[in-house]
Write a protein that holds these residues in place. Structure first.
Motif, PDB file in Angstrom:
ATOM      1  N   GLN A  87      42.125  45.839  35.982  1.00 50.18           N
ATOM      2  CA  GLN A  87      40.730  45.419  36.034  1.00 50.18           C
ATOM      3  C   GLN A  87      40.368  44.550  34.832  1.00 50.18           C
ATOM      4  OE1 GLN A  87      39.096  49.349  36.587  1.00 50.18           O
ATOM      5  NE2 GLN A  87      38.799  48.996  38.778  1.00 50.18           N
ATOM      6  N   LEU A  88      40.949  44.843  33.678  1.00 45.25           N
ATOM      7  CA  LEU A  88      40.723  43.975  32.517  1.00 45.25           C
ATOM      8  C   LEU A  88      41.227  42.560  32.789  1.00 45.25           C
ATOM      9  CD1 LEU A  88      41.678  46.296  29.521  1.00 45.25           C
ATOM     10  CD2 LEU A  88      39.424  45.331  30.012  1.00 45.25           C
ATOM     11  N   LEU A  89      42.295  42.460  33.558  1.00 50.55           N
ATOM     12  CA  LEU A  89      42.847  41.149  33.919  1.00 50.55           C
ATOM     13  C   LEU A  89      42.152  40.544  35.141  1.00 50.55           C
ATOM     14  CD1 LEU A  89      46.671  41.818  33.442  1.00 50.55           C
ATOM     15  CD2 LEU A  89      45.131  40.554  31.926  1.00 50.55           C
ATOM     16  N   GLN A  90      41.154  41.250  35.658  1.00 53.02           N
ATOM     17  CA  GLN A  90      40.372  40.786  36.811  1.00 53.02           C
ATOM     18  C   GLN A  90      41.197  40.686  38.097  1.00 53.02           C
ATOM     19  OE1 GLN A  90      36.850  40.083  36.565  1.00 53.02           O
ATOM     20  NE2 GLN A  90      37.247  41.198  34.678  1.00 53.02           N
ATOM     21  N   LEU A  91      42.236  41.496  38.218  1.00 54.24           N
ATOM     22  CA  LEU A  91      43.053  41.455  39.431  1.00 54.24           C
ATOM     23  C   LEU A  91      42.258  41.894  40.654  1.00 54.24           C
ATOM     24  CD1 LEU A  91      46.569  42.783  38.345  1.00 54.24           C
ATOM     25  CD2 LEU A  91      45.644  40.470  38.241  1.00 54.24           C
ATOM     26  N   HIS A  92      41.275  42.742  40.454  1.00 58.98           N
ATOM     27  CA  HIS A  92      40.468  43.222  41.572  1.00 58.98           C
ATOM     28  C   HIS A  92      39.516  42.154  42.102  1.00 58.98           C
ATOM     29  CE1 HIS A  92      38.023  43.807  38.026  1.00 58.98           C
ATOM     30  NE2 HIS A  92      36.975  44.170  38.740  1.00 58.98           N
ATOM     31  N   ARG A  93      39.432  41.039  41.421  1.00 55.07           N
ATOM     32  CA  ARG A  93      38.525  39.966  41.842  1.00 55.07           C
ATOM     33  C   ARG A  93      39.262  38.675  42.188  1.00 55.07           C
ATOM     34  NH1 ARG A  93      33.946  41.266  37.412  1.00 55.07           N
ATOM     35  NH2 ARG A  93      33.115  43.074  38.495  1.00 55.07           N
ATOM     36  N   LEU A  94      40.548  38.767  42.422  1.00 57.31           N
ATOM     37  CA  LEU A  94      41.342  37.564  42.684  1.00 57.31           C
ATOM     38  C   LEU A  94      40.827  36.750  43.868  1.00 57.31           C
ATOM     39  CD1 LEU A  94      45.056  38.630  42.182  1.00 57.31           C
ATOM     40  CD2 LEU A  94      43.745  36.995  40.847  1.00 57.31           C
ATOM     41  N   ASP A  95      40.425  37.420  44.907  1.00 58.29           N
ATOM     42  CA  ASP A  95      40.061  36.716  46.129  1.00 58.29           C
ATOM     43  C   ASP A  95      38.562  36.564  46.327  1.00 58.29           C
ATOM     44  OD1 ASP A  95      42.728  36.309  46.909  1.00 58.29           O
ATOM     45  OD2 ASP A  95      42.841  38.373  47.608  1.00 58.29           O
ATOM     46  N   LYS A  96      37.795  36.926  45.328  1.00 59.51           N
ATOM     47  CA  LYS A  96      36.345  36.756  45.413  1.00 59.51           C
ATOM     48  C   LYS A  96      35.993  35.291  45.192  1.00 59.51           C
ATOM     49  CE  LYS A  96      34.954  41.211  45.111  1.00 59.51           C
ATOM     50  NZ  LYS A  96      34.107  41.924  45.929  1.00 59.51           N
ATOM     51  N   SER A 122      37.087  30.565  40.844  1.00 59.94           N
ATOM     52  CA  SER A 122      38.025  30.268  41.922  1.00 59.94           C
ATOM     53  C   SER A 122      38.786  28.970  41.679  1.00 59.94           C
ATOM     54  CB  SER A 122      37.307  30.230  43.270  1.00 59.94           C
ATOM     55  OG  SER A 122      36.356  29.196  43.286  1.00 59.94           O
ATOM     56  N   ALA A 123      38.189  28.038  40.952  1.00 58.68           N
ATOM     57  CA  ALA A 123      38.902  26.795  40.638  1.00 58.68           C
ATOM     58  C   ALA A 123      40.099  27.077  39.744  1.00 58.68           C
ATOM     59  CB  ALA A 123      37.963  25.804  39.964  1.00 58.68           C
ATOM     60  N   ILE A 124      39.936  28.020  38.828  1.00 51.07           N
ATOM     61  CA  ILE A 124      41.045  28.395  37.951  1.00 51.07           C
ATOM     62  C   ILE A 124      42.135  29.074  38.774  1.00 51.07           C
ATOM     63  CG2 ILE A 124      41.721  29.881  36.021  1.00 51.07           C
ATOM     64  CD1 ILE A 124      38.840  29.459  34.945  1.00 51.07           C
ATOM     65  N   ALA A 125      41.728  29.985  39.661  1.00 51.67           N
ATOM     66  CA  ALA A 125      42.704  30.708  40.471  1.00 51.67           C
ATOM     67  C   ALA A 125      43.448  29.764  41.412  1.00 51.67           C
ATOM     68  CB  ALA A 125      42.012  31.809  41.263  1.00 51.67           C
ATOM     69  N   ALA A 163      44.243  26.752  40.892  1.00 47.80           N
ATOM     70  CA  ALA A 163      45.168  25.908  40.144  1.00 47.80           C
ATOM     71  C   ALA A 163      46.439  26.663  39.746  1.00 47.80           C
ATOM     72  CB  ALA A 163      44.474  25.360  38.899  1.00 47.80           C
ATOM     73  N   GLU A 164      46.409  27.986  39.848  1.00 50.84           N
ATOM     74  CA  GLU A 164      47.583  28.777  39.492  1.00 50.84           C
ATOM     75  C   GLU A 164      48.696  28.561  40.500  1.00 50.84           C
ATOM     76  OE1 GLU A 164      45.314  32.619  37.616  1.00 50.84           O
ATOM     77  OE2 GLU A 164      46.955  32.907  38.988  1.00 50.84           O
ATOM     78  N   ASP A 165      49.869  28.784  40.037  1.00 52.60           N
ATOM     79  CA  ASP A 165      51.027  28.736  40.911  1.00 52.60           C
ATOM     80  C   ASP A 165      50.876  29.808  41.996  1.00 52.60           C
ATOM     81  OD1 ASP A 165      54.397  29.782  40.626  1.00 52.60           O
ATOM     82  OD2 ASP A 165      53.695  28.016  41.693  1.00 52.60           O
ATOM     83  N   TRP A 166      51.173  29.458  43.238  1.00 47.76           N
ATOM     84  CA  TRP A 166      50.992  30.376  44.356  1.00 47.76           C
ATOM     85  C   TRP A 166      51.803  31.658  44.173  1.00 47.76           C
ATOM     86  CZ3 TRP A 166      54.113  32.683  47.987  1.00 47.76           C
ATOM     87  CH2 TRP A 166      53.449  33.324  49.033  1.00 47.76           C
ATOM     88  N   ILE A 167      52.990  31.553  43.660  1.00 51.59           N
ATOM     89  CA  ILE A 167      53.851  32.730  43.487  1.00 51.59           C
ATOM     90  C   ILE A 167      53.241  33.697  42.481  1.00 51.59           C
ATOM     91  CG2 ILE A 167      56.109  33.520  42.673  1.00 51.59           C
ATOM     92  CD1 ILE A 167      57.233  30.873  43.829  1.00 51.59           C
ATOM     93  N   GLU A 168      52.735  33.176  41.392  1.00 46.82           N
ATOM     94  CA  GLU A 168      52.100  34.028  40.379  1.00 46.82           C
ATOM     95  C   GLU A 168      50.862  34.715  40.949  1.00 46.82           C
ATOM     96  OE1 GLU A 168      49.937  33.583  36.049  1.00 46.82           O
ATOM     97  OE2 GLU A 168      51.367  32.054  36.669  1.00 46.82           O
ATOM     98  N   LEU A 169      50.082  33.981  41.707  1.00 48.29           N
ATOM     99  CA  LEU A 169      48.886  34.547  42.326  1.00 48.29           C
ATOM    100  C   LEU A 169      49.258  35.655  43.309  1.00 48.29           C
ATOM    101  CD1 LEU A 169      45.816  34.301  42.472  1.00 48.29           C
ATOM    102  CD2 LEU A 169      46.124  32.600  44.274  1.00 48.29           C
ATOM    103  N   GLU A 170      50.293  35.428  44.092  1.00 48.05           N
ATOM    104  CA  GLU A 170      50.734  36.436  45.059  1.00 48.05           C
ATOM    105  C   GLU A 170      51.285  37.675  44.350  1.00 48.05           C
ATOM    106  OE1 GLU A 170      51.040  38.050  48.813  1.00 48.05           O
ATOM    107  OE2 GLU A 170      49.985  36.270  48.132  1.00 48.05           O
ATOM    108  N   GLU A 171      51.973  37.484  43.244  1.00 47.57           N
ATOM    109  CA  GLU A 171      52.474  38.617  42.463  1.00 47.57           C
ATOM    110  C   GLU A 171      51.308  39.464  41.949  1.00 47.57           C
ATOM    111  OE1 GLU A 171      55.408  39.562  38.664  1.00 47.57           O
ATOM    112  OE2 GLU A 171      54.729  37.513  38.996  1.00 47.57           O
ATOM    113  N   LYS A 172      50.265  38.811  41.503  1.00 49.96           N
ATOM    114  CA  LYS A 172      49.078  39.537  41.040  1.00 49.96           C
ATOM    115  C   LYS A 172      48.429  40.306  42.186  1.00 49.96           C
ATOM    116  CE  LYS A 172      47.931  36.441  37.237  1.00 49.96           C
ATOM    117  NZ  LYS A 172      46.968  35.461  36.720  1.00 49.96           N
TER     118      LYS A 172
END
Length: 118
Positions: free
Chosen positions: A62-71, A76-79, A81-90
């Motif tokens: 939650q400190l890393l905001q993983l619970h809000r990845l898809d909100k 969302s612009a930052i998310a 821009a992330e590599d798709w693989i890293e985002l999926e791992e999160k």
């Protein structure tokens, strides 16, 4: 041997976490570590430690905001821009914690650590 490695890993994780200052020193690896430790502890019938490790993993996520990845938000612009693989791992790391939280709550009667409304 597994217990010895477990103890060494816990000491190392605490040492790594205590070296940093604030949220910037926390990484996805820390979250994954606590999820794996909670799983190991549960398999070893160390249930109170497993619950504590799981909760620590959840709070770290939650400190890393993983619970809000898809909100949809300003971030969302930052998310995107992330590599798709890293985002999926999160995402997958978060869902492991989510499911484990539900399992623990359902089997022990303890309250959930993750509020679905967030």
């Amino acid at each position: 041997m597994a217990r010895t490695l477990y103890q060494c890993a816990k000491v190392q994780a605490r040492s790594t976490e205590s070296k940093g200052e604030g949220q910037d020193s926390i990484t996805l690896s820390h979250v994954q570590y606590w999820a794996l430790v909670a799983n190991f502890e549960a398999q070893q019938m160390m249930f109170s430690q497993a619950v504590n490790s799981l909760c620590r993993g959840i709070r770290t996520a939650q400190l890393l905001q993983l619970h809000r990845l898809d909100k949809k938000s300003e971030d969302s612009a930052i998310a995107s821009a992330e590599d798709w693989i890293e985002l999926e791992e999160k995402r997958r790391t978060w869902w492991v914690l989510f499911i484990a939280d539900r399992l623990v709550s359902g089997t022990t009667g303890l309250p959930l650590c993750i509020d679905e409304r967030e």
